[in-house]
Structures are given as structure tokens and as C-alpha cells.
Design an enzyme around this catalytic site. Sequence first.
Site, PDB file in Angstrom:
ATOM      1  N   GLY A 131       0.832  -1.205   0.000  1.00  0.00           N
ATOM      2  CA  GLY A 131       0.000   0.000   0.000  1.00  0.00           C
ATOM      3  C   GLY A 131       0.857   1.242   0.000  1.00  0.00           C
ATOM      4  CB  SER A 132       2.438   3.187   2.754  1.00  0.00           C
ATOM      5  OG  SER A 132       1.251   3.498   3.426  1.00  0.00           O
ATOM      6  CG  ASP A 242       5.717  15.513  -7.000  1.00  0.00           C
ATOM      7  OD1 ASP A 242       5.560  15.266  -5.790  1.00  0.00           O
ATOM      8  OD2 ASP A 242       6.775  15.279  -7.612  1.00  0.00           O
ATOM      9  NE  ARG A 245       1.112  11.812  -2.597  1.00  0.00           N
ATOM     10  CZ  ARG A 245       2.253  11.192  -2.310  1.00  0.00           C
ATOM     11  NH1 ARG A 245       3.364  11.884  -2.171  1.00  0.00           N
ATOM     12  NH2 ARG A 245       2.277   9.882  -2.165  1.00  0.00           N
ATOM     13  CD  GLN A 281     -16.148  35.355  23.599  1.00  0.00           C
ATOM     14  OE1 GLN A 281     -16.076  34.903  24.736  1.00  0.00           O
ATOM     15  NE2 GLN A 281     -15.538  36.451  23.243  1.00  0.00           N
ATOM     16  CD  GLU A 365      -4.445  10.858  -5.542  1.00  0.00           C
ATOM     17  OE1 GLU A 365      -3.642  11.670  -5.995  1.00  0.00           O
ATOM     18  OE2 GLU A 365      -5.665  10.873  -5.764  1.00  0.00           O
ATOM     19  N   GLY A 366      -1.404   8.524  -0.692  1.00  0.00           N
ATOM     20  CA  GLY A 366      -0.402   8.697   0.353  1.00  0.00           C
ATOM     21  C   GLY A 366      -1.042   9.181   1.645  1.00  0.00           C
ATOM     22  CB  THR A 367      -1.254   7.587   5.002  1.00  0.00           C
ATOM     23  OG1 THR A 367       0.162   7.388   5.154  1.00  0.00           O
ATOM     24  CG2 THR A 367      -1.913   6.290   4.559  1.00  0.00           C
TER      25      THR A 367
HETATM   26  C1  LIG Z   1     -11.513   4.609  -0.970  1.00  0.00           C
HETATM   27  C2  LIG Z   1     -10.094   4.372  -1.429  1.00  0.00           C
HETATM   28  C3  LIG Z   1      -9.757   4.658  -2.750  1.00  0.00           C
HETATM   29  C4  LIG Z   1      -8.460   4.393  -3.197  1.00  0.00           C
HETATM   30  N1  LIG Z   1      -8.150   4.603  -4.522  1.00  0.00           N
HETATM   31  C5  LIG Z   1      -6.959   4.143  -5.008  1.00  0.00           C
HETATM   32  C6  LIG Z   1      -6.689   4.143  -6.423  1.00  0.00           C
HETATM   33  O1  LIG Z   1      -7.505   4.606  -7.225  1.00  0.00           O
HETATM   34  N2  LIG Z   1      -5.520   3.603  -6.845  1.00  0.00           N
HETATM   35  C7  LIG Z   1      -4.602   3.067  -6.005  1.00  0.00           C
HETATM   36  O2  LIG Z   1      -3.578   2.584  -6.466  1.00  0.00           O
HETATM   37  N3  LIG Z   1      -4.823   3.058  -4.652  1.00  0.00           N
HETATM   38  C8  LIG Z   1      -5.983   3.562  -4.146  1.00  0.00           C
HETATM   39  N4  LIG Z   1      -6.227   3.537  -2.784  1.00  0.00           N
HETATM   40  C9  LIG Z   1      -5.225   2.949  -1.902  1.00  0.00           C
HETATM   41  C10 LIG Z   1      -4.571   3.975  -0.972  1.00  0.00           C
HETATM   42  O3  LIG Z   1      -3.700   4.788  -1.699  1.00  0.00           O
HETATM   43  C11 LIG Z   1      -3.864   3.166   0.133  1.00  0.00           C
HETATM   44  O4  LIG Z   1      -4.908   2.641   0.967  1.00  0.00           O
HETATM   45  C12 LIG Z   1      -2.902   3.999   0.948  1.00  0.00           C
HETATM   46  O5  LIG Z   1      -1.812   4.376   0.150  1.00  0.00           O
HETATM   47  C13 LIG Z   1      -2.396   3.267   2.191  1.00  0.00           C
HETATM   48  O6  LIG Z   1      -2.015   1.959   1.925  1.00  0.00           O
HETATM   49  P1  LIG Z   1      -2.581   0.757   2.847  1.00  0.00           P
HETATM   50  O7  LIG Z   1      -4.049   0.918   2.880  1.00  0.00           O
HETATM   51  O8  LIG Z   1      -2.048  -0.513   2.328  1.00  0.00           O
HETATM   52  O9  LIG Z   1      -2.029   1.059   4.294  1.00  0.00           O
HETATM   53  P2  LIG Z   1      -0.590   0.655   4.881  1.00  0.00           P
HETATM   54  O10 LIG Z   1       0.466   1.030   3.906  1.00  0.00           O
HETATM   55  O11 LIG Z   1      -0.634  -0.752   5.354  1.00  0.00           O
HETATM   56  O12 LIG Z   1      -0.478   1.644   6.119  1.00  0.00           O
HETATM   57  C14 LIG Z   1      -1.130   1.400   7.362  1.00  0.00           C
HETATM   58  C15 LIG Z   1      -0.713   2.496   8.337  1.00  0.00           C
HETATM   59  O13 LIG Z   1       0.707   2.465   8.519  1.00  0.00           O
HETATM   60  C16 LIG Z   1       1.254   3.728   8.189  1.00  0.00           C
HETATM   61  N5  LIG Z   1       2.569   3.566   7.528  1.00  0.00           N
HETATM   62  C17 LIG Z   1       2.913   2.694   6.553  1.00  0.00           C
HETATM   63  N6  LIG Z   1       4.190   2.875   6.201  1.00  0.00           N
HETATM   64  C18 LIG Z   1       4.666   3.872   6.975  1.00  0.00           C
HETATM   65  C19 LIG Z   1       5.937   4.522   7.072  1.00  0.00           C
HETATM   66  N7  LIG Z   1       6.983   4.205   6.296  1.00  0.00           N
HETATM   67  N8  LIG Z   1       6.059   5.529   7.967  1.00  0.00           N
HETATM   68  C20 LIG Z   1       5.012   5.894   8.756  1.00  0.00           C
HETATM   69  N9  LIG Z   1       3.798   5.318   8.700  1.00  0.00           N
HETATM   70  C21 LIG Z   1       3.635   4.320   7.815  1.00  0.00           C
HETATM   71  C22 LIG Z   1       0.261   4.367   7.251  1.00  0.00           C
HETATM   72  O14 LIG Z   1       0.387   5.772   7.213  1.00  0.00           O
HETATM   73  C23 LIG Z   1      -1.053   3.902   7.833  1.00  0.00           C
HETATM   74  O15 LIG Z   1      -1.404   4.737   8.883  1.00  0.00           O
HETATM   75  C24 LIG Z   1      -7.498   3.855  -2.303  1.00  0.00           C
HETATM   76  C25 LIG Z   1      -7.855   3.609  -0.973  1.00  0.00           C
HETATM   77  C26 LIG Z   1      -9.129   3.852  -0.535  1.00  0.00           C
HETATM   78  C27 LIG Z   1      -9.490   3.520   0.891  1.00  0.00           C
END
Ligand SMILES: Cc1cc2nc3c(=O)[nH]c(=O)nc-3n(C[C@H](O)[C@H](O)[C@H](O)COP(=O)(O)OP(=O)(O)OC[C@H]3O[C@@H](n4cnc5c(N)ncnc54)[C@H](O)[C@@H]3O)c2cc1C
Length: 384
Positions: A131-132, A242, A245, A281, A365-367
Site C-alpha cells: 500500500g504505502s 506531485d 496530491r 461566543q 494518494e499517500g497517507t
Molecule cells: C476509498 C479508497 C480509494 C483508493 N483509490 C486508489 C486508487 O484509485 N488507486 C490506487 O492505487 N490506490 C488507491 N487507494 C489505496 C490507498 O492509496 C492506500 O490505501 C494507501 O496508500 C495506504 O495503503 P494501505 O491501505 O495498504 O495502508 P498501509 O500502507 O498498510 O499503512 C497502514 C498504516 O501504517 C502507516 N505507515 C505505513 N508505512 C509507513 C511509514 N513508512 N512511515 C510511517 N507510517 C507508515 C500508514 O500511514 C497507515 O497509517 C485507495 C484507498 C481507498 C481507501
Amino acid sequence: MDFQLTKTQKEIQKAVRDFCKGEFDKDLALELDQKHEFPTKIWQKAGEIGLIGVHYPEEYSGQGLGCMECILVVEELCRNDSSIGAAVALCGFASELLMHYGSEELKEKYLPEVAEGRMLSAGAFTEPDHGSDITFLNTTAVRDGDAWVINGGKTFITNGGLAGFYNVLCQTDPEAKPGYRGMSVILVEGDRPGLSTQDVGHKMGIRMMATTEVILKDVRVPLSNLVGEENKGFYQVLNFFDESRIQVAAQALGTAQGAFDRALAYVKQREQFGRKIAQFQVNQHKLADMATKIELARLITYKAAWNYDQGSIDPKLTSMAKMVAARTAVEVCDEAIQLLGGYGYMTEYEVERFYRDAKITEIYEGTKEIQKNTIASGILGKMK
Ligand SMILES: Cc1cc2nc3c(=O)[nH]c(=O)nc-3n(C[C@H](O)[C@H](O)[C@H](O)COP(=O)(O)OP(=O)(O)OC[C@H]3O[C@@H](n4cnc5c(N)ncnc54)[C@H](O)[C@@H]3O)c2cc1C
């Protein structure tokens, strides 16, 4: 330094406002949200009147404008309705990859379709195990004669099942070290045999938009479907973020402003203890905090867009804008519900939906944590 919008930019804002007024009301938005239905007619109309792909060059049915004009459209759409706004804003998701890197043939074939509201697009980067961190991928593309053969699976794909094409990030060089140096973006048409989608399930917000898994089993596409350079896909996707986001920041900004507008109207007419609740207030201070946060989010979002249009792309600034605007959206929507009291909790009063829609901007698009990583590395540079 000039903080004024240009005449064209103000006209764009007005055009979107008029469009929203003419095309939908809160009852329709509520109905579509409850049915989890994509706002097809509104999206098509937006395409017809030129509100989609305003940042595409004119030869591909765009308006030849910049990121700034694009985000003004997104902000205004989401201000009028967070759900319809997000659906229309993301109708051409990841089409910018084509715009910047695609061959002339691919651009001519697909960009006008997206801009004119006839085709949705999707970007497929996330995988169930990645994911990330998309520096590793399980989805592979292998050359076989004149075709790429793609196998793997993506998840959480916006517009999944509806999109005319997916820009899929694939591992094309399995030997590459590190792996991300061997990734490529390949365009896969939605009707290719072997591609199937499955809804990921019920979600908190942005319910009008499809979010699916995309399963790729021996999917064959021509070699000419490669978007940009082979094995440079990872870098292309980072560059795409870039820009995209900043669009998410605008989505968050519009959502925050829309919730604020509704709360402001409410507190001016609701009476308790014989006074308008806007006379307390504590409520005035809530409004002051909300308005200040929105103003700050707008300043940094517009600055990031302006910067992008100057060609001095700064991932740190983009991430700051996305992080600040997304947090603002969540906090402002939360306070908007509070200002409406029990009514705020009710679907009919809209702000609960804005709140549900706001949260995704801190995730996709990146947490926000990943944005902080980008900001920190921009500050620190490469450390030995
Ligand atoms: C409704 C929805 C639509 C989406 N649309 C798309 C799309 O069109 N295309 C696409 O490709 N993706 C899409 N996504 C995926 C989205 O980009 C990912 O869910 C997101 O990037 C996080 O990945 P993950 O869910 O696997 O979480 P994880 O990567 O497992 O992360 C879980 C937690 O750990 C934290 N974390 C992970 N690594 C680190 C690090 N190195 N440092 C600090 N914290 C970290 C994260 O911030 C998060 O809080 C979508 C997601 C949703 C829910």
C-alpha cells in the site's frame, strides 16, 4: 506577490458554481450516496461543458490551462457537494500519466474521451500486500511477442469496473535491484479478457465512487500500451503524485469550505436560550478557528498549484498542502457537525456526509504519515 485570482480563474469558479446549482441539489446527492451510485449524468454534463481535464492541452479536448485552474474546479465542486465533487474530480484519475508520458497514439485515443465525459479512467498502483510501500510489487508484465502479458492483482482501485482504461504499475524487470527500478506503467483497457473487478465492500465515505479490486490473469495488451519509458514507471508515478496530491488537497479544501458554509448558515438561524446560537461566543470562536484553518489550507494549496504551474515542482510543498488541507477538512467537518448539534448527526443536514467524505483525503494518494516522510526528506535531503 499577487494573491488575486485572474479574471479567467474567477470565471471558472462561477461556471462551476452555476453548473452545480443547475445540475443537482442536496436531495439528489443524498439519494446517490444512499444508492452508492456514480453521478453519471452530472459527470457527462461536466464533460460536455468543459469542466473535466481543464489542464489538458486543447488538442486533447482540454482547456490548455494549469494545475491552478484544475484545482479551482475541484474545490468548487466539492464545496457544493463533497461526494458528487469527489466523483467528478476523480473521473479522470491518473489520466495525467498519459498526458505527461503517453505516446501520441494513446493520448489521442483516450484523453478526449475522458475530457468530454465519455470515459472514466483509473490508476492501479496499490496491491493487497503493498500500500504505502509500492517499491515492491507482485503484479508482473512480461513481453511475449508483440504483447505484454500481465498477471497480478490491485486493490482499492477508484473507478474500478467502470473505467475505460487502467494505468497499471507493473514489475517489468524482476531482476532490478532495487525492485522499483524495474517497474513500468502499462495501459490496460477495461474490456481486455482476463481483467476482472470486485467491489472491496462497504465504505465510510465517497460512496458514489466505485472502489474495487482489479484482478489481472494473463491479460494481453500490445507493447504500444506502455506509458512512458520501460522500467521508469515508479518515478513517473511519483511525479504524477506531485500533481494529483494537490488535487486531493483541493478536494479537502472544498469539502471543508462546504461544511463551513452549511454550519454558518445554520448558526445564524438556530435559536436556543432565546438567542441565535451564533451569539454564543464559544460558537463564534469555533467559526473563527474553522475559517482560519480553511484560509491557511487554501493558501498552501494554491501555492502548491501555482508552484507546479511555474514548473518548479516541490514534492515537499505538495505533501504539506495535502496534509494540511486534509486535516483541515476532517477538523472543520467535525466542528460543523458539533455546531449543528443533533441535526448535524442526521444525514439530511449533509455535514455528516461531508465528514465521512473528508477522511479519505488523509488516506489515499499517500497517507498523512507518508506525506510527513516526504516533507522530512525534503527538509533533510539524503542522509548518509
Ligand atoms: C476509498 C479508497 C480509494 C483508493 N483509490 C486508489 C486508487 O484509485 N488507486 C490506487 O492505487 N490506490 C488507491 N487507494 C489505496 C490507498 O492509496 C492506500 O490505501 C494507501 O496508500 C495506504 O495503503 P494501505 O491501505 O495498504 O495502508 P498501509 O500502507 O498498510 O499503512 C497502514 C498504516 O501504517 C502507516 N505507515 C505505513 N508505512 C509507513 C511509514 N513508512 N512511515 C510511517 N507510517 C507508515 C500508514 O500511514 C497507515 O497509517 C485507495 C484507498 C481507498 C481507501
